[in-house]
Design a protein around this motif. Structure first.
Motif, PDB file in Angstrom:
ATOM      1  N   SER A  48      72.987  -0.966  36.898  1.00  0.00           N
ATOM      2  CA  SER A  48      72.215   0.024  37.653  1.00  0.00           C
ATOM      3  C   SER A  48      70.766  -0.417  37.806  1.00  0.00           C
ATOM      4  N   ALA A  70      68.498   6.333  45.645  1.00  0.00           N
ATOM      5  CA  ALA A  70      69.617   6.952  44.925  1.00  0.00           C
ATOM      6  C   ALA A  70      70.909   6.786  45.716  1.00  0.00           C
ATOM      7  N   CYS A  73      72.172   3.196  45.682  1.00  0.00           N
ATOM      8  CA  CYS A  73      72.695   2.794  44.370  1.00  0.00           C
ATOM      9  C   CYS A  73      73.837   3.694  43.899  1.00  0.00           C
ATOM     10  N   MET A  75      73.839   6.895  43.110  1.00  0.00           N
ATOM     11  CA  MET A  75      73.415   7.688  41.956  1.00  0.00           C
ATOM     12  C   MET A  75      72.928   9.045  42.439  1.00  0.00           C
ATOM     13  N   GLY A  79      69.506  11.300  38.344  1.00  0.00           N
ATOM     14  CA  GLY A  79      69.786  10.053  37.622  1.00  0.00           C
ATOM     15  C   GLY A  79      68.857   8.938  38.054  1.00  0.00           C
ATOM     16  N   MET A  80      68.585   8.863  39.360  1.00  0.00           N
ATOM     17  CA  MET A  80      67.670   7.845  39.863  1.00  0.00           C
ATOM     18  C   MET A  80      66.257   8.093  39.353  1.00  0.00           C
TER      19      MET A  80
END
Length: 155
Positions: A48, A70, A73, A75, A79-80
């Motif tokens: 990640s 985000a 990726c 995510m 979370g990002m």
């Protein structure tokens, strides 16, 4: 139903199709773990983290809006945000307010982050070759890429 009436409903998978389904299912579980394990072992970096730095390095101006990063990726935004805060503490990126929208934030790749990505790249490349491309030597890679992109919903 008579013997000549075709059955209704979905067409069952062939033996070959079922084998592909099972192999893809296993691949979706095993491959990310294997790529991540190699990066963690050799670089002390998660896949990640690598993905964030790579996305930023490939962006047009070395930065992306946090929501775009985000999404790129795969995510959640929360979370990002947590991952970007960690990478910011390490000096690999900075977060700045968006010029066009005061509510939004950009992640900006730092020189240290680009250097970190370049240092990790050989490990990622070796991992991709070992876990993926060493097994695909007899396949038509452009056709495979086209099929995988179609499965993922890309044109």
């Amino acid at each position: 139903m008579s013997a000549t009436t075709p059955p209704t409903g979905p067409t069952p998978l062939t033996v070959e199709e079922e084998a592909v389904m099972r192999a893809l299912g296993r691949l979706m579980l095993v491959l990310p773990r294997a790529l991540n394990a190699d990066l963690e072992r050799d670089q002390r970096m998660t896949a990640s983290e690598y993905s964030v730095l790579r996305q930023l390095s490939e962006s047009r101006f070395g930065h992306l809006r946090m929501s775009e990063l985000a999404l790129a990726c795969d995510m959640s935004l929360s979370g990002m945000t947590r991952l970007a805060a960690k990478l910011e503490r390490q000096g690999y990126l900075t977060r700045t307010k968006c010029d066009s929208d005061a509510r939004g934030w950009n992640a900006v790749l730092s020189e240290k982050g680009l250097a970190r990505l370049r240092a990790a790249w050989p490990t990622h490349l070796a991992s991709a070759r070992h876990h993926i491309f060493d097994h695909l030597s007899d396949l038509d890679l452009p056709k495979l890429a086209k099929a995988l992109n179609a499965i993922a919903g890309d044109s």
